[in-house]
Design a protein around this motif. Structure first.
Motif, PDB file in Angstrom:
ATOM      1  N   PHE A   8       0.823  -1.220   0.000  1.00 10.25           N
ATOM      2  CA  PHE A   8       0.000   0.000   0.000  1.00 10.25           C
ATOM      3  C   PHE A   8       0.859   1.273   0.000  1.00 10.25           C
ATOM      4  O   PHE A   8       0.368   2.357   0.300  1.00 10.25           O
ATOM      5  CB  PHE A   8      -0.937   0.004   1.222  1.00 10.25           C
ATOM      6  N   ASP A   9       2.169   1.119  -0.325  1.00  9.93           N
ATOM      7  CA  ASP A   9       3.069   2.269  -0.402  1.00  9.93           C
ATOM      8  C   ASP A   9       3.165   3.027   0.928  1.00  9.93           C
ATOM      9  O   ASP A   9       3.197   4.259   0.951  1.00  9.93           O
ATOM     10  CB  ASP A   9       2.621   3.242  -1.507  1.00  9.93           C
ATOM     11  N   LEU A  10       3.170   2.297   2.040  1.00  9.81           N
ATOM     12  CA  LEU A  10       3.314   2.924   3.355  1.00  9.81           C
ATOM     13  C   LEU A  10       4.703   2.590   3.893  1.00  9.81           C
ATOM     14  O   LEU A  10       5.269   1.552   3.567  1.00  9.81           O
ATOM     15  CB  LEU A  10       2.223   2.414   4.310  1.00  9.81           C
ATOM     16  N   ASN A  11       5.225   3.486   4.729  1.00  6.51           N
ATOM     17  CA  ASN A  11       6.567   3.322   5.253  1.00  6.51           C
ATOM     18  C   ASN A  11       6.519   2.590   6.598  1.00  6.51           C
ATOM     19  O   ASN A  11       6.011   3.131   7.575  1.00  6.51           O
ATOM     20  CB  ASN A  11       7.209   4.702   5.417  1.00  6.51           C
ATOM     21  N   PRO A  12       7.078   1.363   6.680  1.00  7.92           N
ATOM     22  CA  PRO A  12       7.024   0.585   7.934  1.00  7.92           C
ATOM     23  C   PRO A  12       7.567   1.361   9.131  1.00  7.92           C
ATOM     24  O   PRO A  12       7.096   1.169  10.249  1.00  7.92           O
ATOM     25  CB  PRO A  12       7.886  -0.640   7.620  1.00  7.92           C
ATOM     26  N   GLU A  13       8.532   2.243   8.932  1.00 11.31           N
ATOM     27  CA  GLU A  13       9.097   2.994  10.060  1.00 11.31           C
ATOM     28  C   GLU A  13       8.057   3.883  10.743  1.00 11.31           C
ATOM     29  O   GLU A  13       8.121   4.117  11.958  1.00 11.31           O
ATOM     30  CB  GLU A  13      10.261   3.869   9.585  1.00 11.31           C
ATOM     31  N   ASP A  14       7.123   4.389   9.960  1.00 10.82           N
ATOM     32  CA  ASP A  14       6.072   5.225  10.551  1.00 10.82           C
ATOM     33  C   ASP A  14       5.162   4.413  11.480  1.00 10.82           C
ATOM     34  O   ASP A  14       4.410   4.975  12.266  1.00 10.82           O
ATOM     35  CB  ASP A  14       5.201   5.849   9.453  1.00 10.82           C
ATOM     36  N   TYR A  15       5.217   3.112  11.346  1.00 13.14           N
ATOM     37  CA  TYR A  15       4.307   2.241  12.119  1.00 13.14           C
ATOM     38  C   TYR A  15       5.092   1.433  13.135  1.00 13.14           C
ATOM     39  O   TYR A  15       4.727   0.310  13.453  1.00 13.14           O
ATOM     40  CB  TYR A  15       3.536   1.324  11.152  1.00 13.14           C
ATOM     41  N   TRP A  16       6.172   2.003  13.666  1.00 12.83           N
ATOM     42  CA  TRP A  16       7.114   1.217  14.482  1.00 12.83           C
ATOM     43  C   TRP A  16       6.442   0.586  15.685  1.00 12.83           C
ATOM     44  O   TRP A  16       6.654  -0.582  15.993  1.00 12.83           O
ATOM     45  CB  TRP A  16       8.318   2.063  14.885  1.00 12.83           C
ATOM     46  N   TRP A  17       5.585   1.359  16.386  1.00 16.16           N
ATOM     47  CA  TRP A  17       4.982   0.769  17.586  1.00 16.16           C
ATOM     48  C   TRP A  17       3.893  -0.229  17.234  1.00 16.16           C
ATOM     49  O   TRP A  17       3.676  -1.221  17.936  1.00 16.16           O
ATOM     50  CB  TRP A  17       4.483   1.835  18.566  1.00 16.16           C
ATOM     51  N   TYR A  18       3.231   0.017  16.114  1.00 15.38           N
ATOM     52  CA  TYR A  18       2.200  -0.920  15.656  1.00 15.38           C
ATOM     53  C   TYR A  18       2.860  -2.255  15.272  1.00 15.38           C
ATOM     54  O   TYR A  18       2.343  -3.328  15.572  1.00 15.38           O
ATOM     55  CB  TYR A  18       1.461  -0.307  14.468  1.00 15.38           C
ATOM     56  N   ARG A  19       4.047  -2.154  14.670  1.00 17.89           N
ATOM     57  CA  ARG A  19       4.798  -3.361  14.292  1.00 17.89           C
ATOM     58  C   ARG A  19       5.326  -4.091  15.536  1.00 17.89           C
ATOM     59  O   ARG A  19       5.333  -5.318  15.596  1.00 17.89           O
ATOM     60  CB  ARG A  19       5.952  -2.994  13.353  1.00 17.89           C
ATOM     61  N   ASP A  20       5.752  -3.287  16.533  1.00 20.14           N
ATOM     62  CA  ASP A  20       6.261  -3.892  17.773  1.00 20.14           C
ATOM     63  C   ASP A  20       5.239  -4.833  18.413  1.00 20.14           C
ATOM     64  O   ASP A  20       5.591  -5.851  19.011  1.00 20.14           O
ATOM     65  CB  ASP A  20       6.637  -2.805  18.794  1.00 20.14           C
ATOM     66  N   LEU A  21       3.959  -4.444  18.302  1.00 19.43           N
ATOM     67  CA  LEU A  21       2.919  -5.275  18.907  1.00 19.43           C
ATOM     68  C   LEU A  21       2.966  -6.694  18.356  1.00 19.43           C
ATOM     69  O   LEU A  21       2.595  -7.654  19.036  1.00 19.43           O
ATOM     70  CB  LEU A  21       1.529  -4.684  18.644  1.00 19.43           C
ATOM     71  N   ARG A  22       3.427  -6.831  17.125  1.00 16.74           N
ATOM     72  CA  ARG A  22       3.522  -8.163  16.489  1.00 16.74           C
ATOM     73  C   ARG A  22       4.766  -8.912  16.976  1.00 16.74           C
ATOM     74  O   ARG A  22       4.829 -10.138  16.844  1.00 16.74           O
ATOM     75  CB  ARG A  22       3.567  -8.016  14.968  1.00 16.74           C
ATOM     76  N   ARG A  23       5.750  -8.174  17.505  1.00 10.17           N
ATOM     77  CA  ARG A  23       7.003  -8.809  17.953  1.00 10.17           C
ATOM     78  C   ARG A  23       6.959  -9.132  19.442  1.00 10.17           C
ATOM     79  O   ARG A  23       7.692  -9.965  19.928  1.00 10.17           O
ATOM     80  CB  ARG A  23       8.187  -7.875  17.680  1.00 10.17           C
ATOM     81  N   PHE A  24       6.098  -8.423  20.184  1.00 14.78           N
ATOM     82  CA  PHE A  24       6.066  -8.575  21.644  1.00 14.78           C
ATOM     83  C   PHE A  24       4.797  -9.301  22.066  1.00 14.78           C
ATOM     84  O   PHE A  24       3.835  -8.681  22.532  1.00 14.78           O
ATOM     85  CB  PHE A  24       6.122  -7.205  22.333  1.00 14.78           C
ATOM     86  N   GLY A  25       4.758 -10.595  21.911  1.00 12.41           N
ATOM     87  CA  GLY A  25       3.579 -11.349  22.333  1.00 12.41           C
ATOM     88  C   GLY A  25       2.370 -11.108  21.447  1.00 12.41           C
ATOM     89  O   GLY A  25       1.235 -11.129  21.920  1.00 12.41           O
TER      90      GLY A  25
END
Length: 459
Positions: free
Chosen positions: A403-420
């Motif tokens: 969707f042409d979005l920058n993963p860095e802008d979603y860092w905390w949203y991505r973290d939720l997938r890494r932390f449990g």
RNA sequence: UCCUGCUUAGCUCAGUCGGUAGAGCGGGUGGCUGUUAACCACUAGGUCGGCGGUUCAAGUCCGUCAGCAGGAGCCA
């Protein structure tokens, strides 16, 4: 403080002496008897107060204007005429607040459009009294449902500096001096702004809701939401209230189950607690409203995958204004045909093509569709939109890039997938749209006390 | 933003083929012994959204601007 009109009308026996306070809704004089209808917003019904020449100042009081605030004293007796069980035989009536000649409400029907221009007296009118009583009851029902189900309410922020919400135009929040905007490299320097970055009013609490769902399992948000779209329709407002539950350890089927229970619960509550108001709407606003609501509560909601829904529409033989084709979003005419004509009951459409839905929706195994759901109901169309969220970080990153979005802008949203991280799902319900459905009111501006729409923020 | 429609008394509206501005409700006055959208009679109330044009004559036809509403898009 006297008793509410509702309590007076629900009295079991006649009362030798009572006090009632309220506003005069209408006055009728017949011969030597004058009838005042007095309301206080506690019920759709008015208290009929009867006066005759034995009342002190009778000739003056005959001319009390509509809208006046009064305190009445007298005997509550069974009414000899049809239309009401009890009536108040006046021994005394005091005018607490008079009415100037330019009082705009008359004892006749006004257009809703005119009523919007007098939003400061509009709540005195019967229809709006009913609307806002139901609004309150519906709101309480929402909280009661989630509370009983063990959900925690989260107050997600109204001001957000996150640009990840990405659902439509946002209202900017700033303390910068508009006449002297600080600039850096030719662009406005938001580093000098209050939050040190660009900030806006929220368009959704979902992403923050996911944070709490991954800590409390079941949560919901219920708060104001803002969209700066220049929409001129009966269904859009710049400021509205949205309900967004989010459940962890939950897939799309669980999401659907909660949505179905939720809708049935809040409609049942309104039917039980606002029966008189529903009767009023059924008579004056939408014929068949009560049947519509009662059958919704009884119905078993259907579930149809998008691909099947498209096939059903294609072979229906029905002529639609907009094309039906796999990959295109369903227009409201399509949605209404499915739920009203074909299935004749509420239905979930699930598994939409990924390209017409948001990046955070979970990619299905076919890699062409996502685990999304829309709840369609007869006469309105879409009333709930939701999905299972993408919990796999590699797939989420793929979706962000897609969707042409920058993963860095979603860092905390991505973290939720890494932390449990764990499967989770939720949905959104526009509170005013639900209220429109329940009351039969056709314009969102008429179910919000003081509606904000483009060019309109007077009250 | 685009498309369509609307703008006439305080409110809701009618106004035919271009020919002196209408009704109901609301207000005021009077009548009626029980009304409930009460009823009956009388009465006051108008820059026909603004500007420009066509015409002997415009509420009516044309242009334009404004406001409002609905639809589309977007979504809840």
């Amino acid at each position: 403080m006297g008793k509410r009109i509702l309590d007076i009308l629900n009295t079991e026996t006649s009362q030798p002496s009572i006090t009632a306070e309220g506003w005069i809704q209408t006055v009728r004089t017949s011969g030597a008897v004058t009838f005042f209808e007095i309301g206080d917003g506690s019920t759709i019904f008015n208290l009929q107060a009867v006066a005759d020449a034995t009342l002190p100042d009778y000739t003056q009081l005959q001319h009390v204007p509509t809208g006046a605030a009064v305190r009445c004293k007298g005997e509550l007796v069974a009414s000899p005429a049809k239309g009401q069980k009890w009536e108040l035989h006046l021994s005394h009536m005091e005018i607490l607040g008079g009415v100037d000649a330019d009082y705009p409400l008359q004892k006749k029907r006004h257009s809703f459009e005119f009523m919007r221009t007098i939003a400061h007296v509009r709540p005195r009118a019967r229809t709006f009294q009913a609307v806002f009583r139901v609004r309150h009851a519906l709101q309480m029902a929402v909280h009661r449902f989630f509370d009983e189900q063990g959900f925690i309410q989260v107050h997600t922020p109204i001001i957000t500096a996150s640009d990840c919400e990405g659902a439509g135009q946002m209202f900017r929040v700033t303390t910068l001096d508009m006449d002297k905007l600080p600039r850096k490299d030719g662009r406005i320097d938001f580093g000098k702004d209050f939050f040190g970055r660009e900030a806006s009013l929220t368009v959704s609490g979902q992403l923050e809701g996911e944070i709490f769902a991954l800590a409390f399992k079941n949560i919901y948000t219920f708060g104001p939401t803002f969209r700066a779209e220049n929409s001129h329709t009966a269904r859009h407002a710049a400021e509205f209230w949205m309900i967004e539950p989010e459940m962890a350890f939950c897939d799309l089927a669980g999401d659907r189950a909660v949505a179905e229970d939720f809708i049935k619960y809040i409609v049942t509550e309104v039917l039980n607690r606002c029966s008189d108001d529903i009767d009023f709407f059924n008579q004056w606003i939408e014929k068949g409203l009560r049947d519509k609501l009662e059958s919704l509560v009884q119905a078993e909601f259907a579930t149809v995958p998008y691909t099947e829904a498209v096939a059903m529409l294609e072979k229906s033989g029905e002529k639609f204004e907009y094309p039906v084709k796999w990959g295109l979003d369903l227009q409201s005419e399509h949605e209404r045909y499915l739920t009203e004509k074909l299935l004749k009951k509420p239905m979930f459409v699930i598994d939409y093509p990924r390209d017409i839905k948001a990046f955070y929706m979970r990619l299905n195994d076919d890699e062409k569709t996502v685990a999304a759901m829309d709840l369609l109901v007869p006469r309105v169309g879409e009333i709930i939109g939701g999905s299972q969220r993408e919990e796999r970080i590699d797939v989420l990153d793929k979706q962000l890039r897609h969707f042409d979005l920058n993963p860095e802008d979603y860092w905390w949203y991505r973290d939720l997938r890494r932390f449990g991280g764990v499967a989770h799902a939720g949905f959104g319900l526009g509170f005013e749209r639900m209220l429109m459905y329940v009351t039969g009111m056709q314009n969102i501006r008429d179910v919000i006390p003081f509606a904000r729409t483009p060019g309109n923020a007077e009250f």
